[in-house]
Design a protein around this motif. Sequence first.
Motif, PDB file in Angstrom:
ATOM      1  N   THR A   6      29.163   8.713  40.431  1.00 13.82           N
ATOM      2  CA  THR A   6      28.618   9.615  39.411  1.00 13.82           C
ATOM      3  C   THR A   6      27.106   9.703  39.526  1.00 13.82           C
ATOM      4  OG1 THR A   6      30.431   9.082  37.896  1.00 13.82           O
ATOM      5  CG2 THR A   6      28.452  10.065  36.940  1.00 13.82           C
ATOM      6  N   HIS A   7      26.442   8.544  39.636  1.00 18.14           N
ATOM      7  CA  HIS A   7      24.990   8.535  39.796  1.00 18.14           C
ATOM      8  C   HIS A   7      24.570   9.303  41.048  1.00 18.14           C
ATOM      9  CE1 HIS A   7      23.995   6.064  36.440  1.00 18.14           C
ATOM     10  NE2 HIS A   7      24.652   5.005  36.867  1.00 18.14           N
ATOM     11  N   LEU A   8      25.266   9.063  42.138  1.00 16.47           N
ATOM     12  CA  LEU A   8      24.912   9.692  43.406  1.00 16.47           C
ATOM     13  C   LEU A   8      25.082  11.210  43.336  1.00 16.47           C
ATOM     14  CD1 LEU A   8      24.173   9.330  46.436  1.00 16.47           C
ATOM     15  CD2 LEU A   8      26.627   9.179  46.884  1.00 16.47           C
ATOM     16  N   ASN A   9      26.231  11.656  42.857  1.00 15.00           N
ATOM     17  CA  ASN A   9      26.524  13.084  42.844  1.00 15.00           C
ATOM     18  C   ASN A   9      25.652  13.857  41.866  1.00 15.00           C
ATOM     19  OD1 ASN A   9      28.584  12.875  44.779  1.00 15.00           O
ATOM     20  ND2 ASN A   9      30.093  12.336  43.229  1.00 15.00           N
ATOM     21  N   VAL A  10      25.468  13.318  40.673  1.00 14.70           N
ATOM     22  CA  VAL A  10      24.648  14.021  39.678  1.00 14.70           C
ATOM     23  C   VAL A  10      23.187  14.070  40.112  1.00 14.70           C
ATOM     24  CG1 VAL A  10      23.834  14.010  37.287  1.00 14.70           C
ATOM     25  CG2 VAL A  10      26.219  13.463  37.790  1.00 14.70           C
ATOM     26  N   ALA A  11      22.678  12.956  40.618  1.00 12.31           N
ATOM     27  CA  ALA A  11      21.289  12.934  41.092  1.00 12.31           C
ATOM     28  C   ALA A  11      21.093  13.917  42.237  1.00 12.31           C
ATOM     29  CB  ALA A  11      20.905  11.526  41.536  1.00 12.31           C
ATOM     30  N   ALA A 121       8.439   4.611  36.489  1.00  8.98           N
ATOM     31  CA  ALA A 121       7.175   5.360  36.516  1.00  8.98           C
ATOM     32  C   ALA A 121       6.225   4.760  37.546  1.00  8.98           C
ATOM     33  CB  ALA A 121       6.533   5.358  35.131  1.00  8.98           C
ATOM     34  N   ILE A 122       6.226   3.443  37.664  1.00  5.01           N
ATOM     35  CA  ILE A 122       5.383   2.773  38.666  1.00  5.01           C
ATOM     36  C   ILE A 122       5.814   3.177  40.072  1.00  5.01           C
ATOM     37  CG2 ILE A 122       4.895   0.521  39.706  1.00  5.01           C
ATOM     38  CD1 ILE A 122       4.810  -0.639  36.902  1.00  5.01           C
ATOM     39  N   LEU A 123       7.115   3.228  40.314  1.00  6.82           N
ATOM     40  CA  LEU A 123       7.606   3.620  41.637  1.00  6.82           C
ATOM     41  C   LEU A 123       7.219   5.068  41.948  1.00  6.82           C
ATOM     42  CD1 LEU A 123      11.181   2.012  41.741  1.00  6.82           C
ATOM     43  CD2 LEU A 123       9.025   1.099  42.621  1.00  6.82           C
ATOM     44  N   GLY A 124       7.341   5.948  40.958  1.00  6.63           N
ATOM     45  CA  GLY A 124       6.981   7.343  41.165  1.00  6.63           C
ATOM     46  C   GLY A 124       5.497   7.533  41.417  1.00  6.63           C
ATOM     47  N   LEU A 125       4.667   6.898  40.597  1.00  8.09           N
ATOM     48  CA  LEU A 125       3.219   6.990  40.784  1.00  8.09           C
ATOM     49  C   LEU A 125       2.790   6.323  42.095  1.00  8.09           C
ATOM     50  CD1 LEU A 125       2.023   6.240  37.147  1.00  8.09           C
ATOM     51  CD2 LEU A 125       1.597   8.352  38.411  1.00  8.09           C
ATOM     52  N   GLY A 126       3.437   5.210  42.407  1.00  4.78           N
ATOM     53  CA  GLY A 126       3.113   4.518  43.654  1.00  4.78           C
ATOM     54  C   GLY A 126       3.413   5.376  44.864  1.00  4.78           C
ATOM     55  N   LEU A 127       4.541   6.086  44.829  1.00  2.00           N
ATOM     56  CA  LEU A 127       4.885   6.964  45.941  1.00  2.00           C
ATOM     57  C   LEU A 127       3.903   8.122  46.044  1.00  2.00           C
ATOM     58  CD1 LEU A 127       6.757   7.790  48.223  1.00  2.00           C
ATOM     59  CD2 LEU A 127       8.189   8.964  46.543  1.00  2.00           C
ATOM     60  N   THR A 128       3.468   8.650  44.902  1.00  2.04           N
ATOM     61  CA  THR A 128       2.475   9.732  44.912  1.00  2.04           C
ATOM     62  C   THR A 128       1.180   9.275  45.570  1.00  2.04           C
ATOM     63  OG1 THR A 128       3.389  10.738  42.900  1.00  2.04           O
ATOM     64  CG2 THR A 128       1.120  11.286  43.467  1.00  2.04           C
ATOM     65  N   CYS A 129       0.695   8.094  45.188  1.00  2.00           N
ATOM     66  CA  CYS A 129      -0.538   7.558  45.779  1.00  2.00           C
ATOM     67  C   CYS A 129      -0.366   7.268  47.262  1.00  2.00           C
ATOM     68  CB  CYS A 129      -0.955   6.288  45.033  1.00  2.00           C
ATOM     69  SG  CYS A 129      -1.475   6.551  43.325  1.00  2.00           S
ATOM     70  N   LEU A 130       0.779   6.703  47.630  1.00  2.00           N
ATOM     71  CA  LEU A 130       1.038   6.399  49.040  1.00  2.00           C
ATOM     72  C   LEU A 130       1.083   7.675  49.871  1.00  2.00           C
ATOM     73  CD1 LEU A 130       1.843   4.436  51.327  1.00  2.00           C
ATOM     74  CD2 LEU A 130       4.223   4.728  50.597  1.00  2.00           C
ATOM     75  N   SER A 131       1.736   8.709  49.346  1.00  2.00           N
ATOM     76  CA  SER A 131       1.846   9.966  50.076  1.00  2.00           C
ATOM     77  C   SER A 131       0.480  10.615  50.268  1.00  2.00           C
ATOM     78  CB  SER A 131       2.774  10.934  49.327  1.00  2.00           C
ATOM     79  OG  SER A 131       4.068  10.377  49.187  1.00  2.00           O
ATOM     80  N   PHE A 150      10.910   9.761  40.465  1.00  2.00           N
ATOM     81  CA  PHE A 150      10.965   9.377  39.056  1.00  2.00           C
ATOM     82  C   PHE A 150      12.040  10.166  38.319  1.00  2.00           C
ATOM     83  CE2 PHE A 150       9.458  10.128  34.663  1.00  2.00           C
ATOM     84  CZ  PHE A 150       9.506   8.823  34.198  1.00  2.00           C
ATOM     85  N   GLY A 151      12.141  11.466  38.605  1.00  2.00           N
ATOM     86  CA  GLY A 151      13.141  12.291  37.938  1.00  2.00           C
ATOM     87  C   GLY A 151      14.555  11.851  38.252  1.00  2.00           C
ATOM     88  N   GLY A 152      14.807  11.481  39.510  1.00  2.00           N
ATOM     89  CA  GLY A 152      16.135  10.982  39.860  1.00  2.00           C
ATOM     90  C   GLY A 152      16.477   9.716  39.106  1.00  2.00           C
ATOM     91  N   ALA A 153      15.481   8.849  38.942  1.00  2.00           N
ATOM     92  CA  ALA A 153      15.700   7.611  38.183  1.00  2.00           C
ATOM     93  C   ALA A 153      15.990   7.920  36.713  1.00  2.00           C
ATOM     94  CB  ALA A 153      14.479   6.708  38.297  1.00  2.00           C
ATOM     95  N   MET A 154      15.309   8.939  36.155  1.00  2.00           N
ATOM     96  CA  MET A 154      15.566   9.319  34.767  1.00  2.00           C
ATOM     97  C   MET A 154      16.978   9.877  34.594  1.00  2.00           C
ATOM     98  SD  MET A 154      12.968   8.410  33.045  1.00  2.00           S
ATOM     99  CE  MET A 154      12.991   7.040  34.218  1.00  2.00           C
ATOM    100  N   VAL A 155      17.476  10.580  35.604  1.00  2.00           N
ATOM    101  CA  VAL A 155      18.862  11.056  35.567  1.00  2.00           C
ATOM    102  C   VAL A 155      19.814   9.874  35.488  1.00  2.00           C
ATOM    103  CG1 VAL A 155      20.662  12.210  36.917  1.00  2.00           C
ATOM    104  CG2 VAL A 155      18.383  13.223  36.758  1.00  2.00           C
TER     105      VAL A 155
END
Length: 238
Positions: A6-11, A121-131, A150-155
């Motif tokens: 369910t998590h995989l398909n919905v995300a 949120a830390i993972l999302g912001l961290g990826l933004t800075c890394l990118s 981050f959005g996928g995690a919120m889903v």
Amino acid sequence: MANFNTHLNVAFMVSGTLSLTVYKAGLIDDSGFLVCVALGTIGGLLPDLDSDNSTPIKLGFDITSFVFAFGLVMHWRSDLSLLALIALWLAGYGFMRYVIFHIFTTMTVHRGVIHSVPYMAILGLGLTCLSYYGLHLPLTTSWFYGLFLFGGAMVHLLLDELYSVNLSNMKMKRSSGTAMKFYQQKDKWWYLLLYVLIALLIYFAPPVTEFWQQLRNPEPWAQLKVGILPALLEDYLR
């Protein structure tokens, strides 16, 4: 809680729809579209990293162990014999897959700090800075990468909360409120650390005002509106 499929398909469906939208608006290129779909799908599995027996944590450590062992062999390939490289490969894989995995699962509790909004949120912001700073990607692309993760995690967290409602008699299950959480008193010091890290990442993050101006620009959305319906259907509606 929702299961792995369910998590995989919905995300995948949510991230795919949103990625296609910003792609058709011209805000990301072909490769960016694919990466955003992948990041949104991966984000939909991330919160279950604190579950000892979850598919994401097992798969993640399998891949990490393989990459770690491969890196060791590639680094020492010119200095060691074949038998030594095989031993190094097996030792490296076993160390990551069993020793580090055991330490990680011992230190984490399911639906603990990892299974929370600030951690994601830390993972999302961290990826933004890394990118942006590490990979030198465009600002808009970097922000989209972080937001899709981050959005996928919120889903994922939202699905867990929805599954905590017993729809047959409209009662809340005991798991209600344990998924999409911002703070827990028992882990107050961990949450303090998380919010300090969030503040630091926001401070060092790429300029968000420029990204926001790009989103508010009406031209991409006008371009999206033109191609939102098939040509035959548009002619019919006219």
